[in-house]
Design an enzyme around this catalytic site. Structure first.
Site, PDB file in Angstrom:
ATOM      1  N   CYS A  70       0.797  -1.230   0.000  1.00 54.66           N
ATOM      2  CA  CYS A  70       0.000   0.000   0.000  1.00 54.66           C
ATOM      3  C   CYS A  70       0.826   1.275   0.000  1.00 54.66           C
ATOM      4  O   CYS A  70       0.533   2.219  -0.742  1.00 54.66           O
ATOM      5  CB  CYS A  70      -0.962   0.006   1.186  1.00 54.66           C
ATOM      6  SG  CYS A  70      -0.190   0.208   2.819  1.00 54.66           S
ATOM      7  N   HIS A 108      -1.984   1.445   6.999  1.00 54.85           N
ATOM      8  CA  HIS A 108      -2.369   1.518   5.586  1.00 54.85           C
ATOM      9  C   HIS A 108      -2.326   2.972   5.136  1.00 54.85           C
ATOM     10  O   HIS A 108      -2.534   3.893   5.939  1.00 54.85           O
ATOM     11  CB  HIS A 108      -3.778   0.947   5.404  1.00 54.85           C
ATOM     12  CG  HIS A 108      -4.268   0.960   3.995  1.00 54.85           C
ATOM     13  ND1 HIS A 108      -3.639   0.292   2.973  1.00 54.85           N
ATOM     14  CD2 HIS A 108      -5.339   1.584   3.419  1.00 54.85           C
ATOM     15  CE1 HIS A 108      -4.297   0.487   1.839  1.00 54.85           C
ATOM     16  NE2 HIS A 108      -5.326   1.270   2.085  1.00 54.85           N
ATOM     17  N   ASP A 124      -7.880   4.255  -3.820  1.00 50.87           N
ATOM     18  CA  ASP A 124      -7.012   3.271  -3.176  1.00 50.87           C
ATOM     19  C   ASP A 124      -6.622   2.203  -4.192  1.00 50.87           C
ATOM     20  O   ASP A 124      -7.453   1.414  -4.635  1.00 50.87           O
ATOM     21  CB  ASP A 124      -7.745   2.630  -1.995  1.00 50.87           C
ATOM     22  CG  ASP A 124      -6.819   1.905  -1.032  1.00 50.87           C
ATOM     23  OD1 ASP A 124      -5.711   1.507  -1.457  1.00 50.87           O
ATOM     24  OD2 ASP A 124      -7.197   1.727   0.140  1.00 50.87           O
TER      25      ASP A 124
END
Length: 277
Positions: A70, A108, A124
């Protein structure tokens, strides 16, 4: 990010340089990114250093045509969007684990992206199986997406009784929910890439981080499904959720799958780090 670097990044994901940073352009860029840049944690198991600096991320994702997890994927994508004229804010989140327990701070990295046509989006490209398109940041009802039914909701207090700060209406954090299950708790306070160094270090080194205990390489397919290589198990998931799993018998098959299905050239098969220690 220099103009030539942005152009190279766009070529990497098969996109043209947009004339204007609109919501439709953002939707197209997110989907292309998910289809071409894999979510993968191979660096952890190949002994490669993970550096959260823009130049290093571009070297990896664009120069070496690799993927990442991420911090790398959303960090690089956020830099690209900023270079294209989007208003980008980096946000920290804590991922929900077993029994609904929240993970570490800076667990994250996600993006809040505002567009020239008034859009305000949660974007995302670094959460594995997630929404294929950006989610409307201020919408609190259900949002249908090829990746599932999503909802962004005001969160309740955490285990310490804290409700978070800086939320949209009530000073609360936000829960991102997929198909009725909370995925992560999002803070809305702006962050910078360097804030996530400790989270990346923890996930790269901690014996309890799932990233250090398994291999994953995954991307969205052009038909809306997903392919995933986990060790020697190759899974094809169709758009309707049907899964077909095959075991790759030889190193040559594994390397060929990385190369042909994910565009990743490796000189050796990654092995879970703990197995080598």
């Amino acid at each position: 990010m220099k103009s030539a670097q942005a152009d190279a990044y766009l070529r990497r994901i098969g996109a043209q340089h947009p004339a204007w940073p609109t919501s439709d352009v953002l939707r197209d860029l997110q989907l292309r990114h998910l289809q071409t840049v894999p979510f993968e944690n191979l660096s952890i198991h190949l002994g490669e250093e993970i550096v959260l600096e823009e130049e290093r991320l571009l070297d990896k994702l664009v120069g070496a045509r690799r993927g990442g997890f991420c911090y790398e994927l959303n960090g690089a994508f956020g830099a690209l969007l900023g270079a294209l004229g989007f208003d980008v804010t980096l946000l920290a989140a804590r991922v929900y684990g077993k029994e609904g327990r929240l993970g570490i701070p800076y667990d994250h990295l996600a993006l809040r992206v505002r567009t020239a046509d008034g859009g305000d989006w949660l974007t995302d490209v670094g959460f594995g199986a997630h929404s294929h398109y950006p989610l409307v940041f201020g919408e609190r009802g259900e949002q249908e997406d090829p990746g599932g039914t999503f909802r962004i909701a005001e969160s309740g207090p955490d285990a310490a009784g804290v409700r978070g700060g800086g939320g949209a209406r009530k000073g609360e954090d936000l829960d991102v929910i997929r198909d009725g299950k909370a995925q992560y708790r999002l803070e809305v306070r702006p962050r910078v890439l360097g804030d996530f160094v400790t989270g990346a270090w923890w996930h790269s080194t901690s014996p309890v981080s799932h990233f250090g205990r398994s291999l994953v390489c995954s991307r969205v397919t052009e038909d809306g499904g997903r392919i995933t290589l986990s060790g020697r198990n190759f899974t094809v998931t169709t758009a309707d959720g049907t899964k077909e799993v095959s075991e790759l018998a030889t190193d040559e098959e594994v390397l060929a799958t990385y190369r042909e299905r994910f565009g990743i050239e490796l000189d050796r098969v990654p092995e879970v780090r703990k197995a080598r220690e």
